[in-house]
Design a protein around this motif. Structure first.
Motif, short mmCIF file in Angstrom:
data_model
loop_
_atom_site.label_atom_id
_atom_site.label_comp_id
_atom_site.label_asym_id
_atom_site.label_seq_id
_atom_site.Cartn_x
_atom_site.Cartn_y
_atom_site.Cartn_z
N ASP A 64 25.32 -18.52 -96.18
CA ASP A 64 26.58 -19.27 -96.13
C ASP A 64 27.34 -18.96 -94.84
O ASP A 64 27.85 -19.86 -94.18
N GLN A 65 27.41 -17.69 -94.51
CA GLN A 65 28.16 -17.30 -93.31
C GLN A 65 27.50 -17.84 -92.05
O GLN A 65 28.19 -18.28 -91.12
N VAL A 66 26.18 -17.82 -92.01
CA VAL A 66 25.47 -18.35 -90.84
C VAL A 66 25.77 -19.84 -90.69
O VAL A 66 25.96 -20.34 -89.56
N ARG A 67 25.84 -20.56 -91.82
CA ARG A 67 26.18 -21.99 -91.75
C ARG A 67 27.55 -22.22 -91.14
O ARG A 67 27.74 -23.10 -90.30
N VAL A 68 28.52 -21.41 -91.54
CA VAL A 68 29.87 -21.55 -91.00
C VAL A 68 29.87 -21.25 -89.50
O VAL A 68 30.42 -22.03 -88.70
N VAL A 69 29.26 -20.15 -89.12
CA VAL A 69 29.23 -19.74 -87.71
C VAL A 69 28.49 -20.77 -86.86
O VAL A 69 28.95 -21.15 -85.77
N ASP A 70 27.35 -21.26 -87.36
CA ASP A 70 26.59 -22.24 -86.60
C ASP A 70 27.37 -23.53 -86.40
O ASP A 70 27.35 -24.13 -85.31
N CYS A 71 28.06 -23.96 -87.44
CA CYS A 71 28.86 -25.19 -87.33
C CYS A 71 29.93 -25.03 -86.27
O CYS A 71 30.14 -25.93 -85.44
N MET A 72 30.61 -23.88 -86.27
CA MET A 72 31.67 -23.65 -85.29
C MET A 72 31.08 -23.56 -83.88
O MET A 72 31.62 -24.14 -82.93
N ASN A 73 29.98 -22.82 -83.73
CA ASN A 73 29.38 -22.68 -82.40
C ASN A 73 28.88 -24.02 -81.87
O ASN A 73 28.98 -24.29 -80.66
N ASN A 74 28.35 -24.86 -82.74
CA ASN A 74 27.89 -26.18 -82.30
C ASN A 74 29.06 -26.98 -81.72
O ASN A 74 28.91 -27.64 -80.68
N LEU A 75 30.21 -26.91 -82.39
CA LEU A 75 31.38 -27.63 -81.88
C LEU A 75 31.84 -27.03 -80.57
O LEU A 75 32.13 -27.75 -79.60
N PHE A 76 31.94 -25.70 -80.50
CA PHE A 76 32.40 -25.04 -79.28
C PHE A 76 31.47 -25.38 -78.11
O PHE A 76 31.93 -25.66 -76.99
N ASN A 77 30.18 -25.35 -78.35
CA ASN A 77 29.21 -25.62 -77.28
C ASN A 77 29.28 -27.07 -76.81
O ASN A 77 29.27 -27.35 -75.59
N SER A 78 29.36 -28.00 -77.75
CA SER A 78 29.42 -29.42 -77.37
C SER A 78 30.73 -29.72 -76.65
O SER A 78 30.77 -30.52 -75.70
N SER A 79 31.83 -29.08 -77.06
CA SER A 79 33.11 -29.28 -76.39
C SER A 79 33.07 -28.74 -74.97
O SER A 79 33.61 -29.36 -74.05
N ALA A 80 32.40 -27.60 -74.80
CA ALA A 80 32.28 -27.03 -73.45
C ALA A 80 31.45 -27.92 -72.55
O ALA A 80 31.77 -28.12 -71.36
N GLU A 81 30.36 -28.48 -73.10
CA GLU A 81 29.52 -29.38 -72.31
C GLU A 81 30.27 -30.64 -71.91
O GLU A 81 30.17 -31.09 -70.75
N ASP A 125 37.77 -30.73 -89.02
CA ASP A 125 36.96 -31.92 -89.28
C ASP A 125 35.46 -31.61 -89.21
O ASP A 125 34.68 -32.10 -90.03
N ALA A 126 35.07 -30.81 -88.23
CA ALA A 126 33.65 -30.46 -88.07
C ALA A 126 33.17 -29.65 -89.28
O ALA A 126 32.07 -29.89 -89.80
N LEU A 127 33.97 -28.71 -89.72
CA LEU A 127 33.60 -27.91 -90.89
C LEU A 127 33.54 -28.78 -92.15
O LEU A 127 32.62 -28.67 -92.96
N SER A 128 34.51 -29.67 -92.29
CA SER A 128 34.53 -30.56 -93.45
C SER A 128 33.29 -31.46 -93.47
O SER A 128 32.70 -31.70 -94.54
N ALA A 129 32.90 -31.95 -92.32
CA ALA A 129 31.71 -32.81 -92.24
C ALA A 129 30.45 -32.06 -92.64
O ALA A 129 29.48 -32.66 -93.10
N ALA A 130 30.47 -30.73 -92.48
CA ALA A 130 29.34 -29.90 -92.88
C ALA A 130 29.49 -29.38 -94.31
O ALA A 130 28.75 -28.48 -94.72
N ASN A 131 30.45 -29.94 -95.04
CA ASN A 131 30.71 -29.56 -96.44
C ASN A 131 31.17 -28.10 -96.55
O ASN A 131 30.77 -27.37 -97.46
#
Length: 388
Positions: free
Chosen positions: A365-382, A308-314
């Motif tokens: 493109d790859q940085v966008r994918v990685v950043d989107c995933m890291n943002n979710l992982f970080n917010s979930s950890a918080e 869902d997070a990746l989809s929201a980031a297109n």
């Protein structure tokens, strides 16, 4: 933001040359110079004796089963962790699939589960007519062990190498270990003809029969006469021209996808809750898709939440294959697990994701994918730390 696709077509720029040749010569039917050349070039690249260009990889599997005499009342062993096209042709032939679990070093067919299936079949006096081995996401299965078992029971192998063109096992090309090998040139594959497939084999006589069956099994007569059931399975000369141009850059496409995989691995190297599809020793995967496993407890997030997070980031991503023995279509089919308890392929399905892997992906493109995933992982950890 532009959409990042999972595995879009990547044209070389040379396709129009071969397409124009087809138009200029008026060879636009399912025969012509591009077909002949594409078949020879695939055979040469893989080291197979011959190749037959077809309308799809599914058609290639179906023809393989027909050539092996698979019919009503027969069984065929098949990988469970794969796309439905690997097993549908078994049903086309009137036979029943028996599904085999994965093993952890390749995620492909488990020799241990395959042995159990063979032993059961032998006890009941009903060996399978064939074994369909899938090379998932570009990684070749444990062919030494699988070949040994199949030779012991004298059962032929069909390699579903739809996703693994350009991959090698001990220096030998994917698709060349069994009686037949099949490739797919669907729009999302490592090279494409928009839609199409290829059947390869060292049995030249059987491939002659494949050409006959794939063109409606028309007998050698001035009039239209048919003594055998045939199919409309040949590739067009135009699409074969696309394939010729694509094949010229196959090694570049493999290198690009392997580099994308390595970038993902490097980007998440500090996170212990994410791991990637392994590469068996003495093999070289084309890394068609980068597949990862997420430890939902450690990462405090689920695969659906990540999608869902990746989809929201297109960004397009998808779960790993849902095992075929869990599909409603194959309810009641037999399944042999790698170990007692939950099957490995079920575990992979529950915790896995395919990340964008197209060979045309940019670093941005790859940085966008990685950043989107890291943002979710970080917010979930918080969130987890706050709730604790």
């Amino acid at each position: 933001m532009k959409r990042i696709y999972l595995s879009p077509p990547h044209m070389s720029g040379k396709e129009r040359f071969y397409i124009d040749q087809a138009f200029e010569s008026n060879w636009i039917a399912p025969l012509g110079p591009n077909i002949d050349a594409f078949e020879k070039q695939i055979a040469s690249y893989t080291g197979a004796a011959d190749a037959v260009a077809l309308s799809s990889g599914t058609a290639a599997i179906h023809l393989s089963l027909q050539l092996l005499g698979v019919g009503a009342g027969d069984t065929v062993f098949c990988s469970s962790f794969t796309f439905v096209a690997s097993a549908n042709p078994i049903r086309y032939s009137g036979a029943e699939p028996v599904f085999i679990d994965s093993e952890p070093e390749t995620w492909n067919m488990s020799p241990q589960a395959l042995r159990m299936a063979f032993e059961d079949a032998n006890r009941h006096g009903k060996l399978p007519k064939a074994v369909i081995v899938v090379h998932l996401y570009g990684q070749i299965a444990k062919m030494d062990e699988i070949i040994e078992l199949c030779e012991q029971y004298e059962v032929p192998i069909i390699e579903d190498a739809a996703e693994s063109l350009g991959s090698t096992y001990k220096g030998k090309q994917s698709g060349t270990f069994g009686k037949f090998g099949i490739f797919s040139f669907n729009g999302n594959k490592i090279i494409t003809t928009s839609g199409g497939g290829m059947l390869i084999s060292d049995d030249v006589e059987l491939l002659k029969k494949a050409r006959f069956l794939a063109t409606q099994a028309r007998d050698a007569a001035a009039h239209y006469q048919h003594s055998h059931l045939g199919f409309n399975y040949r590739m067009s000369n135009i699409l074969a021209g696309v394939g010729r141009a694509q094949l010229e850059v196959l090694d570049e496409r493999v290198a690009a996808r392997r580099a994308i995989y390595e970038n993902y691995v490097g980007a998440f190297s500090e996170r212990s809750g994410i791991s990637f599809m392994p590469e068996l020793s003495n093999t070289r995967s084309n890394r068609w898709l980068t597949a990862a496993l997420i430890d939902e407890h450690e990462m405090n997030t689920t695969i659906p939440e990540l999608l869902d997070a990746l989809s929201a980031a297109n960004i397009e991503a998808r779960p790993l294959w849902k095992p075929l023995h869990l599909q409603p279509l194959f309810e009641g089919s037999r399944f042999y697990s790698h170990t007692e308890g939950a099957s490995l392929c079920e575990q992979l399905f529950q915790s896995g994701i395919c990340l964008p892997s197209g060979s045309s992906m940019t670093v941005v493109d790859q940085v966008r994918v990685v950043d989107c995933m890291n943002n979710l992982f970080n917010s979930s950890a918080e969130s987890s730390a706050q709730s604790a």
